[in-house]
Design an enzyme around this catalytic site. Structure first.
Site, PDB file in Angstrom:
ATOM      1  N   LYS A  74       0.850  -1.204   0.000  1.00 24.75           N
ATOM      2  CA  LYS A  74       0.000   0.000   0.000  1.00 24.75           C
ATOM      3  C   LYS A  74       0.875   1.239   0.000  1.00 24.75           C
ATOM      4  CE  LYS A  74      -1.942   2.640   3.250  1.00 24.75           C
ATOM      5  NZ  LYS A  74      -2.065   3.969   2.571  1.00 24.75           N
ATOM      6  N   SER A 116       4.821   6.794  11.084  1.00 30.88           N
ATOM      7  CA  SER A 116       4.833   7.359  12.425  1.00 30.88           C
ATOM      8  C   SER A 116       4.783   6.266  13.489  1.00 30.88           C
ATOM      9  CB  SER A 116       3.645   8.305  12.616  1.00 30.88           C
ATOM     10  OG  SER A 116       2.430   7.569  12.680  1.00 30.88           O
ATOM     11  N   GLY A 143       2.490   2.912  13.778  1.00 26.81           N
ATOM     12  CA  GLY A 143       3.228   1.673  14.001  1.00 26.81           C
ATOM     13  C   GLY A 143       2.643   0.856  15.140  1.00 26.81           C
ATOM     14  N   GLU A 157       9.766   0.760  10.866  1.00 26.67           N
ATOM     15  CA  GLU A 157      10.748   1.856  10.819  1.00 26.67           C
ATOM     16  C   GLU A 157       9.959   3.121  11.084  1.00 26.67           C
ATOM     17  OE1 GLU A 157      12.362   5.001   9.873  1.00 26.67           O
ATOM     18  OE2 GLU A 157      12.525   4.342   7.785  1.00 26.67           O
ATOM     19  N   CYS A 210      12.535  11.036   8.652  1.00 30.24           N
ATOM     20  CA  CYS A 210      12.444  10.406   9.971  1.00 30.24           C
ATOM     21  C   CYS A 210      13.726  10.572  10.771  1.00 30.24           C
ATOM     22  CB  CYS A 210      12.095   8.929   9.822  1.00 30.24           C
ATOM     23  SG  CYS A 210      13.201   8.023   8.727  1.00 30.24           S
ATOM     24  N   GLU A 243       8.250  14.698  17.463  1.00 29.29           N
ATOM     25  CA  GLU A 243       8.663  14.742  16.061  1.00 29.29           C
ATOM     26  C   GLU A 243       7.741  15.687  15.291  1.00 29.29           C
ATOM     27  OE1 GLU A 243       9.995  11.588  12.668  1.00 29.29           O
ATOM     28  OE2 GLU A 243       8.059  11.213  13.618  1.00 29.29           O
TER      29      GLU A 243
END
Length: 500
Positions: A193, A247, A251, A269, A303, A400
């Site tokens: 996706k 994010s 996750g 990740e 990231c 973040e």
């Protein structure tokens, strides 16, 4: 019948016409979604619709999984020797190279990153990644273990089967390559996706996958939203492994869905709040240049961005002066202009999110050295922003932001900066700038991060693993290490003479 995206690029850096189907890619064919709905793809430079792509649903994920299983059981997996997989992957890399400018232009169009960076970093890195793993395809081996003379014991590293992959919008093509490369090399089939914000390069890659000669069903791409297609992939009972980049919040949801379904293997990740540490003895010009690259490259939508910039007190003022001057020189604007460094943020949602962090910093008492506001009145452009006078409790220091916003923090000595640098829930990357080799290595070893750069930042290679500590993820992308994500180890015991 899926629609066709037709577009003529008339830009200073790229001029051509492109046309390709925007359907879901299932079993080697482009098809409409089960509900015959579409998703608008938005140009972040002006907020206008570029095109529409077919929207997938959980039903389409089922169809893609079925096609992937059929391919795994007949034409791929253990039915396609590693040498054959290698040849097809090398063909795909060659086709990507042949169409590199078009792929870069598509990245710039729906993501907003500059054509120059897309061509020289994203596309070049994607080609290199697929080529690298093409070389691994016939070298995935097990071991023979010595036990006793009347027994042969060995391991096989077998492909897992059908794997699900969910990629983000910040590096659409590169993250696709990072996922496809090791999965295909090990013999898995894939249901992938792409982000609904940036699906164009993933769809274009499907045409190249067909052209390269991959059997139908080996790679399937289902465009759609996270709460439908993403959830269907992560909770599917016939997908044995899921890999996600994005994010930390999402996750967690993917890990939960994997656990509640069939306990599928998970690779994540995730986010970061990376420290960039600059000691008094650093080459200040190089430290400034790398710091700018570390936080503002890809519009800060990285990231591993060096968003917390720690500067030792002896050079703090001079560094800040030069850093601010360098930041002021960055051109923000048209992604296709040859001198543009930073284009727009990817979407209105991301634009608003970043601006809310900027307002939070101002409200908390941080000082804006430069930037701190949008650029222009059209599109999702934000001026590169530097905050000072911050404290560890501020959201702009702890969370973040995923945008062109950095904080500069003064520190006293090595003990002080290591303590501050490690004061985060993340652990994706870190950087150290110093001309003292012992200090560089000692500091790098003490930082709780999956990657530590010394006198550079945001420097990645296909053969070097990448991933995070703490809440920045599980597992490693890239290098030989990534192969472990896509194989199942089987131990075989052969009795050569022991009798009961």
């Amino acid at each position: 019948m899926p629609s066709t995206f037709a577009h003529e690029f008339k830009t200073p850096t790229f001029q051509t016409k492109v046309a390709f189907s925007t359907g879901l890619f299932i079993n080697g064919q482009f098809v409409d979604g089960s509900d015959n709905t579409t998703i608008d793809v938005i140009n972040p430079t002006n907020g206008k619709v570029i095109t529409s792509v077919s929207e997938g649903t959980s039903k389409d994920v089922d169809l893609a999984v079925e096609a992937a299983h059929k391919a795994f059981d007949t034409t791929w997996g253990l039915h396609a020797p590693g040498a054959q997989r290698s040849i097809l992957m090398a063909k795909l890399a060659a086709l990507m190279e042949k169409n590199a400018d078009e792929l870069a232009a598509l990245e710039a169009l729906d993501n907003g990153k500059t054509f120059k960076w897309a061509r020289n970093a994203d596309v070049a890195g994607s080609i290199d990644c697929i080529r690298y793993y093409a070389g691994w395809a016939d070298k995935v081996t097990g071991q023979v273990q010595e036990t006793t003379e009347d027994k042969l014991t060995y391991t096989r590293h077998e492909p897992i089967g059908v794997v699900g992959q969910i990629i983000p919008w910040n590096f659409p093509l590169l993250m696709m390559a990072w996922k496809l490369g090791p999965a295909l090399a090990c013999g898995n089939t894939i249901v992938l996706k792409p982000s609904e914000f940036t699906p164009l390069t993933a769809i274009r890659m499907c045409h190249l996958i067909n052209e390269a000669g991959f059997p139908p069903g080996v790679v399937n791409v289902v465009s759609g939203y996270g709460n439908t297609v993403g959830n269907a992939i992560s909770s599917h009972m016939k997908i044995e492994k899921v890999a996600f980049t994005g994010s930390t919040l999402v996750g967690r949801k993917i890990m939960e869905a994997a656990a509640k379904s069939n306990l599928k293997n998970v690779t994540l990740e995730l986010g970061g709040k990376s420290p960039n540490i600059i000691f008094d003895d650093a080459d200040i010009e190089q430290a400034v240049n790398w710091a700018v690259h570390g936080i503002f490259w890809n519009h800060g939508q990285t990231c591993c961005a060096g968003s917390r910039i720690f500067v030792q007190e002896g050079i703090h003022d001079e560094f800040l002066k030069r850093f601010t001057e360098k930041t002021r020189s960055l051109k923000v604007g048209d992604p296709f202009a040859p001198d543009t460094f930073q284009g727009p943020q990817v979407s209105e949602i991301q634009f608003n999110r970043i601006m809310s962090y900027i307002e939070s910093g101002k409200a908390a008492g941080a000082k804006v050295e430069i930037g701190g506001e949008r650029l222009g009145s059209e599109g999702y452009f934000i001026k590169p922003t530097i905050f000072t006078n911050v404290d560890p409790s501020m959201k702009i220091v702890q969370e973040e932001i995923f945008g062109p916003v950095g904080v500069v923090i003064k520190f006293k000595d090595e003990e002080d900066v290591v303590r501050q640098a490690n004061d985060t829930v993340y652990g994706l990357a870190a950087a150290v700038f110093t001309q003292n080799l012992n200090r560089a290595i000692n500091t790098a070893h003490r930082l709780k991060a999956g990657t530590a750069w010394i006198n550079c930042v945001n420097s990645l290679h296909s053969n070097v693993p990448f991933g995070g500590f703490k809440q920045s993820g599980i597992g490693r992308e890239l290098g030989e290490y990534a192969l472990a994500n896509y194989t199942a180890v089987k131990s075989v015991h052969v009795n050569l003479g022991h009798r009961m």
